[in-house]
Design an enzyme around this catalytic site. Structure first.
Site, PDB file in Angstrom:
ATOM      1  N   ALA A 115      -9.112  -1.534   4.256  1.00 29.20           N
ATOM      2  CA  ALA A 115     -10.251  -0.667   3.973  1.00 29.20           C
ATOM      3  C   ALA A 115     -11.493  -1.362   4.537  1.00 29.20           C
ATOM      4  O   ALA A 115     -11.493  -2.569   4.764  1.00 29.20           O
ATOM      5  CB  ALA A 115     -10.366  -0.451   2.477  1.00 29.20           C
ATOM      6  N   GLY A 155      -5.494  -2.163   2.908  1.00 24.78           N
ATOM      7  CA  GLY A 155      -5.269  -0.729   3.121  1.00 24.78           C
ATOM      8  C   GLY A 155      -4.464  -0.424   4.375  1.00 24.78           C
ATOM      9  O   GLY A 155      -3.807   0.619   4.448  1.00 24.78           O
ATOM     10  N   GLU A 210      -1.011  -0.771   3.299  1.00 24.48           N
ATOM     11  CA  GLU A 210      -0.734   0.350   2.385  1.00 24.48           C
ATOM     12  C   GLU A 210      -0.576   1.666   3.144  1.00 24.48           C
ATOM     13  O   GLU A 210       0.270   2.492   2.789  1.00 24.48           O
ATOM     14  CB  GLU A 210      -1.843   0.439   1.335  1.00 24.48           C
ATOM     15  CG  GLU A 210      -1.802  -0.763   0.385  1.00 24.48           C
ATOM     16  CD  GLU A 210      -3.055  -0.880  -0.463  1.00 24.48           C
ATOM     17  OE1 GLU A 210      -4.158  -1.005   0.114  1.00 24.48           O
ATOM     18  OE2 GLU A 210      -2.941  -0.823  -1.699  1.00 24.48           O
ATOM     19  N   GLU A 257      -6.321  -8.507  -0.874  1.00 21.32           N
ATOM     20  CA  GLU A 257      -7.428  -8.049  -1.733  1.00 21.32           C
ATOM     21  C   GLU A 257      -7.849  -9.073  -2.776  1.00 21.32           C
ATOM     22  O   GLU A 257      -9.026  -9.157  -3.137  1.00 21.32           O
ATOM     23  CB  GLU A 257      -7.040  -6.742  -2.430  1.00 21.32           C
ATOM     24  CG  GLU A 257      -7.002  -5.526  -1.522  1.00 21.32           C
ATOM     25  CD  GLU A 257      -5.659  -5.292  -0.839  1.00 21.32           C
ATOM     26  OE1 GLU A 257      -4.822  -6.223  -0.783  1.00 21.32           O
ATOM     27  OE2 GLU A 257      -5.459  -4.168  -0.353  1.00 21.32           O
TER      28      GLU A 257
END
Ligand code: HXC
Length: 260
Positions: free
Chosen positions: A66, A111, A114, A134
């Protein structure tokens, strides 16, 4: 359609989606999400398109996570009010019935890892690196990492990766079951498009059913999953494509699928 942060092109029956922010290692900003949602909606709605490939532009990354620069200043109330990241699962897992493949080149972190795990399967370049870093940012995975990584590789390795933030290379990821297959980096895109074209040439209804059934294995008891499988098998027995597929086999010719 033209997008700002990705490209999407149709190659025969295969839609190729390329994350296109190479200077930010294809970090997944909110604009990337909007562009991906639009591209996936177009893919899903277009009857000529049967399988998609998602990859990253540039040599270095599929996606490095992200967008940290976007999240850094964002207040917690906004994370909650937007229900941040909920739309990734709702659009790319739940609303996408057609199959899609993540072709992972370089970093797939946070992300990015993911997103790859939302795909129906991952093909990895031999230079791919997977991780959920993270924890090093003071947070935890927020797009399904704690759940999908654990289901993919088991508790021991998922826990170790998520608690330490370390990366695993393509070979380890394949051994652990995160990745379907590893190919030389130079061949990744060709190989992904080839596999996608093969899937795109399969009977459409059976393809939707197969994807739905494998995914059901994560959501149901064994008994319910096996019953669902049997019912979808029975349902496919009523299709024109089942009659065609079996006749073609017996007559030693190639089948012509109708999607009926
Ligand atoms: C925004 C990013 C980014 C990211 C890299 N960049 N990752 N920008 N969001 N996730 C930017 C860098 O700031 C830099 O921009 C440029 O991309 C190149 O990256 P470098 O760090 O210079 O490259 P390199 O030294 O080769 O290191 C590669 C790397 C490193 C190991 C992948 O970039 C890295 O650790 N990135 C962050 C990985 C990460 O923590 N991902 C999880 C994100 S959190 P400039 O402008 O400086 O050139 C997440 C969900 C959690 O995904 C949400 C909770 C809030």
């Amino acid at each position: 359609a033209e997008y700002e942060t990705i490209t999407a092109e149709r190659r025969g029956a295969v839609t190729l989606v390329t994350l296109n922010r190479p200077k930010a290692l294809n970090a997944l900003s909110s604009k990337v999400l909007e562009d991906l949602i639009a591209a996936f909606a177009a893919f899903e709605a277009d009857d000529t398109q049967r399988c998609a490939v998602v990859t990253g532009s540039g040599e270095k990354a599929f996606a490095a996570g992200a967008d940290i620069k976007e999240m850094a200043e964002k207040p917690m109330a906004d994370f909650y009010a937007e229900d941040m990241f909920s739309r990734w699962t709702s659009h790319f897992v739940k609303a996408t019935r057609k199959p899609w493949i993540a072709a992972v080149n370089g970093f797939a972190l946070g992300g990015g890892c993911e997103l790859a795990m939302m795909a129906d399967f991952v093909l990895a370049a031999d230079n791919a690196k997977f991780g959920q870093p993270e924890i090093t940012l003071g947070v935890v995975p927020g797009m399904g990492g704690t759940q999908r990584l654990t289901r993919a590789v088991g508790k021991a390795k998922a826990m170790e990766l998520i608690l330490t933030g370390r990366m695993m290379d393509a070979e380890e990821a394949e051994r652990a079951g995160l990745v379907a297959r590893v190919v030389p980096a130079a061949d990744l895109l060709d190989e992904a498009l080839k596999v996608a074209a093969k899937i795109a040439a399969m009977p459409p209804l059976a393809t939707l059913a197969a994807k739905e059934l494998v995914n059901a294995a994560f959501e149901t008891t064994l008994d319910q999953g096996i019953l669902l499988e049997r019912r979808e098998f029975h349902f496919l027995a009523g299709t024109e494509d089942k009659a065609e597929g079996m006749s073609a086999f017996i007559e030693k010719r190639a089948p012509e699928w109708k999607g009926r």
